[in-house]
Design a protein around this motif. Structure first.
Motif, PDB file in Angstrom:
ATOM      1  N   PRO A   2       0.620  -1.324   0.261  1.00 57.84           N
ATOM      2  CA  PRO A   2      -0.284   0.118   0.104  1.00 57.84           C
ATOM      3  C   PRO A   2       0.706   1.270  -0.327  1.00 57.84           C
ATOM      4  O   PRO A   2       2.363   1.340   0.487  1.00 57.84           O
ATOM      5  N   PRO A   3       0.313   2.548  -1.151  1.00 50.75           N
ATOM      6  CA  PRO A   3       1.221   3.519  -0.332  1.00 50.75           C
ATOM      7  C   PRO A   3       1.818   3.902   1.063  1.00 50.75           C
ATOM      8  O   PRO A   3       2.865   4.836   0.582  1.00 50.75           O
ATOM      9  N   ASP A   4       1.102   3.771   1.366  1.00 50.75           N
ATOM     10  CA  ASP A   4       0.867   4.659   3.028  1.00 50.75           C
ATOM     11  C   ASP A   4       2.043   3.233   3.726  1.00 50.75           C
ATOM     12  O   ASP A   4       2.285   3.855   4.895  1.00 50.75           O
ATOM     13  N   ALA A   5       2.572   2.633   3.818  1.00 45.42           N
ATOM     14  CA  ALA A   5       3.095   1.479   3.788  1.00 45.42           C
ATOM     15  C   ALA A   5       4.443   1.816   4.453  1.00 45.42           C
ATOM     16  O   ALA A   5       5.400   2.198   3.034  1.00 45.42           O
ATOM     17  N   GLN A   6       5.077   1.423   5.465  1.00 49.73           N
ATOM     18  CA  GLN A   6       6.206   1.967   5.783  1.00 49.73           C
ATOM     19  C   GLN A   6       7.740   0.950   4.999  1.00 49.73           C
ATOM     20  O   GLN A   6       7.079  -0.564   5.613  1.00 49.73           O
ATOM     21  N   VAL A   7       8.362   0.725   4.671  1.00 52.48           N
ATOM     22  CA  VAL A   7       8.837   0.617   3.933  1.00 52.48           C
ATOM     23  C   VAL A   7      10.583   0.179   4.261  1.00 52.48           C
ATOM     24  O   VAL A   7      10.739   1.531   4.052  1.00 52.48           O
ATOM     25  N   PRO A   8      11.340  -0.188   4.185  1.00 52.55           N
ATOM     26  CA  PRO A   8      12.823  -0.825   4.420  1.00 52.55           C
ATOM     27  C   PRO A   8      13.107   0.898   2.984  1.00 52.55           C
ATOM     28  O   PRO A   8      12.607   0.247   1.887  1.00 52.55           O
ATOM     29  N   ARG A   9      14.050   1.325   3.998  1.00 54.00           N
ATOM     30  CA  ARG A   9      15.212   2.484   2.545  1.00 54.00           C
ATOM     31  C   ARG A   9      15.572   1.216   1.363  1.00 54.00           C
ATOM     32  O   ARG A   9      15.213   2.068   0.219  1.00 54.00           O
ATOM     33  N   THR A  10      16.257  -0.009   1.590  1.00 56.47           N
ATOM     34  CA  THR A  10      16.695  -0.218   0.408  1.00 56.47           C
ATOM     35  C   THR A  10      16.582  -0.967  -0.047  1.00 56.47           C
ATOM     36  O   THR A  10      17.065  -1.991  -0.493  1.00 56.47           O
ATOM     37  N   LEU A  11      15.100  -0.750  -0.558  1.00 54.69           N
ATOM     38  CA  LEU A  11      14.031  -1.273  -0.979  1.00 54.69           C
ATOM     39  C   LEU A  11      14.058  -1.243  -2.319  1.00 54.69           C
ATOM     40  O   LEU A  11      14.196  -0.072  -3.220  1.00 54.69           O
TER      41      LEU A  11
END
Length: 201
Positions: A135-144
């Motif tokens: 989802p657009p508001d999901a927190q994801v790793p900076r290195t994704l």
């Protein structure tokens, strides 16, 4: 002239001799028994808890060195083994919905727990459309890194298209897929395995 008496042979303590023999037999049983048990455990695949992988070890590992991943931005993603970067890779199907949301959350948590080593772990999210993205508001790793060309990944990696859900893989710095985590895996197990690998290389 005195006649010499024949020397009396020393008396043998039968009980002491039997005790010594019993002790030798016990030592032999202990030694060879330990070897037998160790051999049985070795060939049955048992490992001490601290050495056991949480993920499935792929033997032989899948060689992706000739694959040149393409990012969603249009550039090539290089393996660069000299940088000692490990990868967590997944390829969700279209419309994965809540599973993509859960995976994004779990992988972000795992990535953050690596602390100073987090930048040495890239997350390769293999996806060709917005339907398989978190989802657009999901927190994801900076290195994704969003990687395209899911079809060629599914052709090369065993079990990637799993009807039970989305599996996750670990790829070593050289481009070999070494571990697989079945759908619904424990994120803590992934973190533990990768933490050990980061120390090794």
């Amino acid at each position: 002239m005195s006649t010499s008496q024949p020397e009396t042979p020393p008396t043998v303590d039968i009980r002491a001799r039997n005790r010594n023999r019993t002790m030798l037999v016990a030592i032999g049983v202990l030694f060879f028994g330990s070897m037998l048990i160790a051999g049985a455990l070795r060939f049955s695949g048992w490992q001490p808890e601290g050495r056991k992988n949480h993920g499935e070890l792929l033997q032989p590992p899948t060689d992706l060195r000739e694959l040149v991943p393409q990012t969603a931005e249009g550039g090539a993603y290089a393996w660069n083994p000299g940088e000692r970067t490990w990868r967590i890779m997944l390829a969700p199907p279209d419309a994965c919905g809540s599973e993509c949301e859960r995976l994004a959350h779990d992988l972000d948590t795992v990535w953050r727990l690596f602390g100073k080593d987090a930048d040495r772990v890239h997350v390769l999210w293999v996806c060709d459309s917005n339907d398989c993205m978190p989802p657009p508001d999901a927190q994801v790793p900076r290195t994704l890194k969003v990687i395209q060309g899911a079809g060629q990944w599914r052709e090369r990696i065993p079990g990637l298209a799993d009807p039970a859900g989305v599996p996750v893989y670990v790829i070593d710095p050289h481009g070999f897929v070494v571990l697989r985590y079945a759908p619904g895996f424990d994120a803590g197990g992934l973190r533990a395995d990768l933490a050990k690998l980061l120390k090794l290389m």
